[in-house]
Design a protein around this motif. Structure first.
Motif, mmCIF file in Angstrom:
data_model
loop_
_atom_site.group_PDB
_atom_site.id
_atom_site.type_symbol
_atom_site.label_atom_id
_atom_site.label_comp_id
_atom_site.label_asym_id
_atom_site.label_seq_id
_atom_site.Cartn_x
_atom_site.Cartn_y
_atom_site.Cartn_z
ATOM 1 N N HIS A 1 41.064 2.548 30.888
ATOM 2 C CA HIS A 1 40.834 3.027 29.528
ATOM 3 C C HIS A 1 40.927 1.880 28.527
ATOM 4 O O HIS A 1 41.433 0.806 28.833
ATOM 5 N N VAL A 2 40.414 2.140 27.338
ATOM 6 C CA VAL A 2 40.377 1.152 26.259
ATOM 7 C C VAL A 2 41.476 1.500 25.261
ATOM 8 O O VAL A 2 41.725 2.671 24.966
ATOM 9 N N GLU A 3 42.124 0.475 24.726
ATOM 10 C CA GLU A 3 43.155 0.698 23.710
ATOM 11 C C GLU A 3 43.317 -0.555 22.867
ATOM 12 O O GLU A 3 42.765 -1.611 23.183
ATOM 13 N N GLU A 4 44.078 -0.433 21.791
ATOM 14 C CA GLU A 4 44.327 -1.578 20.922
ATOM 15 C C GLU A 4 45.653 -2.233 21.291
ATOM 16 O O GLU A 4 46.600 -1.580 21.705
ATOM 17 N N ASP A 5 45.688 -3.556 21.152
ATOM 18 C CA ASP A 5 46.920 -4.307 21.395
ATOM 19 C C ASP A 5 47.820 -4.175 20.169
ATOM 20 O O ASP A 5 47.328 -4.156 19.034
ATOM 21 N N PRO A 6 49.137 -4.074 20.373
ATOM 22 C CA PRO A 6 50.041 -4.118 19.212
ATOM 23 C C PRO A 6 50.213 -5.552 18.729
ATOM 24 O O PRO A 6 49.597 -6.485 19.267
ATOM 25 N N GLY A 7 51.035 -5.744 17.720
ATOM 26 C CA GLY A 7 51.337 -7.088 17.242
ATOM 27 C C GLY A 7 52.262 -7.807 18.199
ATOM 28 O O GLY A 7 52.459 -7.391 19.345
ATOM 29 N N ARG A 8 52.857 -8.882 17.706
ATOM 30 C CA ARG A 8 53.700 -9.716 18.571
ATOM 31 C C ARG A 8 55.021 -10.011 17.875
ATOM 32 O O ARG A 8 55.048 -10.378 16.695
ATOM 33 N N LEU A 9 56.119 -9.846 18.604
ATOM 34 C CA LEU A 9 57.439 -10.177 18.086
ATOM 35 C C LEU A 9 57.776 -11.616 18.445
ATOM 36 O O LEU A 9 57.572 -12.044 19.583
ATOM 37 N N ASN B 1 52.187 8.077 20.216
ATOM 38 C CA ASN B 1 53.192 7.908 19.173
ATOM 39 C C ASN B 1 54.497 7.332 19.723
ATOM 40 O O ASN B 1 55.105 7.898 20.633
ATOM 41 N N TYR B 2 54.884 6.206 19.181
ATOM 42 C CA TYR B 2 56.219 5.661 19.459
ATOM 43 C C TYR B 2 56.537 4.624 18.397
ATOM 44 O O TYR B 2 55.625 4.089 17.752
ATOM 45 N N PHE B 3 57.811 4.342 18.205
ATOM 46 C CA PHE B 3 58.212 3.388 17.170
ATOM 47 C C PHE B 3 58.628 2.080 17.829
ATOM 48 O O PHE B 3 59.446 2.052 18.739
ATOM 49 N N TYR B 4 58.039 1.007 17.330
ATOM 50 C CA TYR B 4 58.451 -0.336 17.728
ATOM 51 C C TYR B 4 57.995 -1.259 16.598
ATOM 52 O O TYR B 4 56.944 -1.025 15.989
ATOM 53 N N PRO B 5 58.761 -2.295 16.257
ATOM 54 C CA PRO B 5 58.425 -3.111 15.085
ATOM 55 C C PRO B 5 57.025 -3.715 15.090
ATOM 56 O O PRO B 5 56.437 -3.930 14.031
ATOM 57 N N VAL C 1 57.594 -10.755 12.883
ATOM 58 C CA VAL C 1 56.480 -9.994 13.434
ATOM 59 C C VAL C 1 55.167 -10.630 12.997
ATOM 60 O O VAL C 1 54.954 -10.882 11.813
ATOM 61 N N ASP C 2 54.308 -10.895 13.977
ATOM 62 C CA ASP C 2 52.984 -11.455 13.715
ATOM 63 C C ASP C 2 51.953 -10.388 14.092
ATOM 64 O O ASP C 2 51.860 -9.984 15.256
ATOM 65 N N TYR C 3 51.174 -9.932 13.104
ATOM 66 C CA TYR C 3 50.186 -8.874 13.348
ATOM 67 C C TYR C 3 48.776 -9.416 13.633
ATOM 68 O O TYR C 3 47.822 -8.646 13.657
ATOM 69 N N ASN C 4 48.661 -10.729 13.864
ATOM 70 C CA ASN C 4 47.341 -11.266 14.216
ATOM 71 C C ASN C 4 46.783 -10.610 15.478
ATOM 72 O O ASN C 4 45.573 -10.404 15.603
ATOM 73 N N ARG C 5 47.673 -10.283 16.414
ATOM 74 C CA ARG C 5 47.233 -9.681 17.677
ATOM 75 C C ARG C 5 46.979 -8.190 17.550
ATOM 76 O O ARG C 5 46.344 -7.577 18.418
ATOM 77 N N SER C 6 47.471 -7.578 16.490
ATOM 78 C CA SER C 6 47.335 -6.135 16.312
ATOM 79 C C SER C 6 45.863 -5.735 16.229
ATOM 80 O O SER C 6 45.123 -6.221 15.380
ATOM 81 N N GLY C 7 45.430 -4.863 17.150
ATOM 82 C CA GLY C 7 44.055 -4.400 17.136
ATOM 83 C C GLY C 7 43.116 -5.149 18.065
ATOM 84 O O GLY C 7 41.936 -4.803 18.164
ATOM 85 N N ILE C 8 43.625 -6.176 18.774
ATOM 86 C CA ILE C 8 42.797 -6.864 19.767
ATOM 87 C C ILE C 8 42.409 -5.855 20.856
ATOM 88 O O ILE C 8 43.244 -5.086 21.316
ATOM 89 N N PRO C 9 41.151 -5.812 21.290
ATOM 90 C CA PRO C 9 40.746 -4.823 22.291
ATOM 91 C C PRO C 9 41.320 -5.116 23.676
ATOM 92 O O PRO C 9 41.259 -6.243 24.165
ATOM 93 N N LEU C 10 41.903 -4.081 24.262
ATOM 94 C CA LEU C 10 42.465 -4.158 25.608
ATOM 95 C C LEU C 10 41.772 -3.152 26.509
ATOM 96 O O LEU C 10 41.332 -2.088 26.047
ATOM 97 N N ILE C 11 41.708 -3.470 27.801
ATOM 98 C CA ILE C 11 41.495 -2.421 28.794
ATOM 99 C C ILE C 11 42.740 -2.374 29.658
ATOM 100 O O ILE C 11 43.346 -3.413 29.960
ATOM 101 N N GLU C 12 43.139 -1.170 30.019
ATOM 102 C CA GLU C 12 44.257 -0.999 30.940
ATOM 103 C C GLU C 12 43.705 -0.450 32.244
ATOM 104 O O GLU C 12 43.041 0.583 32.262
ATOM 105 N N MET C 13 43.988 -1.159 33.329
ATOM 106 C CA MET C 13 43.538 -0.761 34.667
ATOM 107 C C MET C 13 44.762 -0.339 35.464
ATOM 108 O O MET C 13 45.666 -1.152 35.701
#
Length: 482
Positions: free
Chosen positions: A132-140, A89-93, A154-166
Motif C-alpha cells: 500500500h501507499v502512504e505518507e512518511d512522517p517527519g523526523r525526530l 490516528n496516533y500521536f507522535y511528535p 522535529v524536522d518536517y522536511n520528510r513529512s509527506g514523502i511518498p512511501l510504499i509498505e510491502m
C-alpha cells in the motif's frame, strides 16, 4: 537426535517483515514540495499541506501511484480495480496532523511473492500480504548529552514523502532468510528505478518475530540489511532464554539499537483498532485498472541472471552475485567482452571481496570499467600472474578510495615491477628452496597433502608473485623426477 528435533520444534522461529520504501519522486505524496530534502536545512521543504494546517487539502501524486503499481506488478501481486486512502490516528511528535494518510482494508495490491533461497540453498517462496501507499512522517533529531541534558527537535522536511509498505507473510524461519529477502527486494526496486538506495533512510524495515506458540514482538525502524539480521538474531536469543527460564514473551514493540546489535522495549504493541482507521474524506477512491495496462517492466534480477548464464556461459553463483545489484550487473556487461568467464570470476569474487573490505560500493569504480578491463586483459594474456593482478587491483582501489587520480593497471605493473617472467628464469630459486626444505620433499613423496603447495608458496614469495604457480608445480615435478 530425538531430543534435538524436539528442541528445534520447540523453538521454531517465525519471521515476517514490513518494508517501507521511499519512492524517488520529485515531489511529495500530497503536495508540490520537493522530495529532495536531505542536503537542505530543516523545515525548508514544507507547506500548509505537509504541515497539516487547517483548510489545506491533499492532492495525490500520480507518479507515486504509478511507481507503486510498477512494484506490485514486478512482485506478482493482484491489483484490485479500486484502492482507498484512510486516516491512521496516533500521536507522535513527528506526525504533525496526529494522523497518517495511508491505505486500510482496500490497499493498492494484495498477494504476490518473492523467491529466495532457504538456509540449505533450496528455492523458497515468501508470500506477500499486501502493498500500500502512504505518507512518511517527519523526523525526530535527538540532541544534547548526559552533561547538558537531552532534547529533541522535529524536522518536517520528510513529512509527506511518498512511501510504499510491502508486508510479507510470516514465512521466514531465520535472520539469514530475512536478509536474503531484503537483498532480493532491494535489487528488484533498484532495477525498477523507483527508489534511490544511496539515500539515507530510503528503505526501512519493521520485523515481526516470534517463537512458535508464543507472543509476537515487533522491532521498529531498522535502517540496514545487516541491522535486520543482527536485531533478529539478538531477539531470537532473548526470547529463547526467556522461555527456558519459564518467563512469558510479552507482545510489544521494541527498538533496534543498531550500533550495539540489541533491541530495547519501547511500548506495548498496538492493535489495528487502536489506530481508529476511517476513510480519508479529502481523497477519492482511486481506480487504477487502466493504469496497470500501460506499465512496462524492465529486465528484472532473475531474468538477467538467466540471461547472463545463457549469453555469457558463466556459473550460476557468479550470475546470481553479478545480478544482485543493478550497478554491478551493468559494470560486468561493460567488461564481459575481455573474457566472460574470467571477467565474471574477477568481478564477483575478487573485486567484490576487495570492495567489501574497504566498505566501498561498485558505483565508486563504475566510471573506471575500462581500467578494470585492462587489468583482466593483463591476466588473460599472461602478462601478469593472478597474484600480481590482485596486488595491482589493491593499489588501484586504494587510490580510488582515497580520491586520488586512478593509475592505469599497466602503469602500476611497470612501476612496481610486477610483469610476469618465464618459469625457467626461476629454476635456480626453485632448486635452492628444494634444497632448504628436504622434509617438505619427504612429506610430498609420502603423499602428505599440502607439502608441495608449501614449496610452491615459498617460490611465489621469493619471486614476489612474478612466477606462475602452475609452471612452478611442473618444474618441481621435473626436478624431483616425477
Amino acid at each position: 537426535m530425538r531430543r534435538h528435533a524436539e528442541m528445534s520444534e520447540e523453538f521454531q522461529v517465525i519471521i515476517g517483515l514490513e518494508v517501507h520504501c521511499q519512492l524517488n519522486t520529485k515531489s511529495k505524496l500530497f503536495c508540490g514540495c520537493s522530495a529532495d530534502f536531505r542536503a537542505d536545512a530543516p523545515n525548508t521543504h514544507v507547506c500548509p499541506v505537509c504541515l497539516g494546517l487547517p483548510g489545506a487539502l491533499p492532492v495525490l501524486n500520480k507518479k507515486a501511484v504509478e511507481y507503486a503499481l510498477k512494484v506490485a506488478k514486478a512482485l506478482n501481486c493482484t491489483i484490485p480495480e479500486e484502492g482507498e486512502f484512510c486516516r491512521k490516528n496516533y500521536f507522535y511528535p513527528d506526525l504533525v496532523k496526529a494522523y497518517q494518510i495511508t491505505m486500510g482494508d482496500d490497499p493498492l495490491a494484495i498477494g504476490g511473492y518473492i523467491e529466495i533461497e532457504d538456509d540449505a540453498g533450496n528455492p523458497k517462496v515468501v508470500n506477500l500480504t499486501r502493498i500500500h501507499v502512504e505518507e512518511d512522517p517527519g523526523r525526530l533529531v535527538h540532541m544534547g548529552n548526559k552533561e547538558r541534558g537531552y532534547y529533541t527537535l522535529v524536522d518536517y522536511n520528510r513529512s509527506g514523502i511518498p512511501l510504499i509498505e510491502m508486508v510479507t507473510e510470516p514465512e521466514m524461519s531465520s535472520p539469514k532468510e530475512a536478509r536474503r529477502l531484503l537483498n532480493k527486494l532491494r535489487a528488484t526496486l533498484e532495477y525498477l528505478d523507483v527508489f534511490d538506495p544511496e539515500k539515507e533512510g530510503s528503505l526501512r524495515v519493521d520485523a515481526n518475530i516470534s517463537i512458535k506458540g508464543h507472543e509476537r514482538v515487533e522491532i521498529k525502524n531498522i535502517t540496514s540489511y545487516k541491522g535486520v539480521e543482527k536485531a533478529l538474531t539478538f531477539e531470537i536469543t532473548r526470547q529463547k532464554n526467556l522461555i527456558r527460564r519459564g518467563g512469558r514473551i510479552v507482545r510489544e514493540t521494541r527498538h533496534s539499537q543498531e550500533g550495539k546489535g540489541t533491541t530495547t522495549s519501547a511500548r506495548s504493541k498496538e492493535t489495528a483498532n487502536d489506530y481508529r482507521y476511517f476513510p480519508e474524506p479529502d481523497l477519492p477512491v482511486i481506480r487504477v485498472a487502466d493504469w496497470v495496462k500501460d506499465i512496462e517492466l524492465p529486465e528484472l534480477p532473475d531474468a538477467r541472471r538467466d540471461r547472463f548464464m545463457s549469453q555469457y556461459g558463466i556459473a550460476v553463483n557468479h550470475a546470481r552475485t553479478l545480478t544482485g545489484d543493478l550497478k554491478l550487473a551493468e559494470f560486468y556487461e561493460a567488461i564481459a567482452e575481455v573474457g566472460a568467464a574470467l571477467a565474471a570470476s574477477w568481478t564477483a569474487d575478487i573485486l567484490m571481496g576487495e570492495l567489501n573490505y574497504r566498505d566501498m560500493h561498485v558505483s565508486e569504480v563504475a566510471g573506471h570499467a575500462d581500467q578494470f578491463a585492462e587489468l583482466i586483459t593483463l591476466v588473460r594474456d599472461k602478462k601478469i600472474t593472478d597474484k600480481a593482478g590482485v596486488e595491482v587491483l589493491r593499489v588501484w582501489l586504494d587510490a580510488l578510495h582515497n580520491e586520488a587520480k586512478s593509475e592505469a593497471p599497466a602503469a602500476i605493473v611497470e612501476r612496481l615491477g610486477l610483469a610476469r617472467e618465464s618459469g625457467e628464469s626461476f629454476r635456480g630459486i626453485v632448486e635452492a628452496i628444494l634444497e632448504k626444505n628436504p622434509q617438505a620433499i619427504e612429506d610430498h613423496k609420502a603423499g602428505k597433502k599440502g607439502a608441495l603447495n608449501f614449496i610452491v608458496g615459498q617460490v611465489m614469495k621469493e619471486t614476489k608473485g612474478k612466477s606462475d604457480p602452475r609452471e612452478i608445480h611442473a618444474m618441481i615435478s621435473e626436478i624431483l623426477g616425477e
